[in-house]
Scaffold this active site. Sequence first.
Site, PDB file in Angstrom:
ATOM      1  N   LYS A  19     -10.626  -2.121   8.928  1.00 17.82           N
ATOM      2  CA  LYS A  19      -9.645  -2.913   9.664  1.00 17.82           C
ATOM      3  C   LYS A  19      -9.924  -2.907  11.167  1.00 17.82           C
ATOM      4  CE  LYS A  19      -7.069  -3.262   5.877  1.00 17.82           C
ATOM      5  NZ  LYS A  19      -6.861  -4.512   5.130  1.00 17.82           N
ATOM      6  N   TRP A  70       0.821  -1.203   0.000  1.00 19.47           N
ATOM      7  CA  TRP A  70       0.000   0.000   0.000  1.00 19.47           C
ATOM      8  C   TRP A  70       0.862   1.263   0.000  1.00 19.47           C
ATOM      9  CZ3 TRP A  70      -4.333  -1.441  -1.714  1.00 19.47           C
ATOM     10  CH2 TRP A  70      -4.849  -2.695  -1.370  1.00 19.47           C
ATOM     11  N   ASP A  87      -0.800   6.787   6.566  1.00 18.40           N
ATOM     12  CA  ASP A  87      -1.893   5.848   6.336  1.00 18.40           C
ATOM     13  C   ASP A  87      -1.945   4.950   7.566  1.00 18.40           C
ATOM     14  OD1 ASP A  87      -3.568   3.764   5.651  1.00 18.40           O
ATOM     15  OD2 ASP A  87      -2.615   3.355   3.722  1.00 18.40           O
TER      16      ASP A  87
END
Length: 357
Positions: free
Chosen positions: A190, A99, A166
């Site tokens: 998440k 990511w 992030d």
Amino acid sequence: MKKYNFSPGPSILPQQTYEETAKAILNFDNTSFSLMEVSHRSKGFQAVMDEAVELFKELLDIPSGYSVLFLGGGASMQFCMVPFNLLEKKAAYLNTGTWANKALKEAKLFGEVVEVASSKDANYSYIPKNYQIPTDADYFHITSNNTIFGTELHTDLDSPVPVVADMSSDIFSRPVDISKYGLIYGGAQKNLAPAGVTFVIVKDDILGKVTRKIPTMLDYRTHIENGSMFNTPPVVPIYAAMQTLRWIKSKGGVDAMYKINKEKAALLYNEIDTNPVFRGTCAIEDRSLMNVCFVMTPDYEGNEADFIEFAKERGIYEIKGHRSVGGFRASIYNAMPIEGVQALVNAMQDFAKTIVK
């Protein structure tokens, strides 16, 4: 038999979140209308939005001068929104996983990007150290927890430029000094809520400094000025997030989450390090508290599928590792009780007894 969901996301959430959101879907705020059909402009839902924002600020001790936003598009949309709003001359990125690499590639569409360090050479099994952050960069981007590879930055960095993080998979899992960040974002699926909403914590004074024209929907200032309601927000995930935040507060806040998360991770990593059938995949000092990655030791490779079935028979689900790493991955987010981790450890011990000669 109790079942435990170790999925990396969408993932386990507190039972309170499931139950209260289900009730609201059937009857929101005693209106006899579903949460899915009430106006986002109604007083009832405005109260939900306000409480969710205030709980964010309270639980993370967010200083004044920061805004909390609930947006659509997932964390992947932030890969372009961040440089759209912040990249004027140059941006710096730390490449620690899939990511982080995708965020870096997206930023290159908007200007010069410097990769200050990368652990790609070792399949992202460690967090790079001893790198230099360019002092002339507009911001420095990090991915604090790498869900696929199981590594995590455990401290808040000191940086000469604004840090953008992030935190999709470790938000609310440990204390964070928000004042050291210019912007924090993450997908909710998440550790916070069902997929469909993205949170953004942004320091107001870092905005409005780029010369490019920003499309209305991609300008953070649009959403600050309209309280995350410039367009219809994802009401159900926001309501679920509020319930999760209430649950975190009732359990003692982020400090309490951090304490139990360290205990859960220590329990599982200790088994990985002492069981002759399994081994870890990451540098020990960089191991994630949220996503525990491990594989079979060389003598027992080839038994992965058998262990996954063995674990299922004991109520343990979704532990198959990402294809980039193989083996196994146990995601032990806030809502995973220590009993679930102990059940996994017991299964690892029992499985070893069946194959170790």
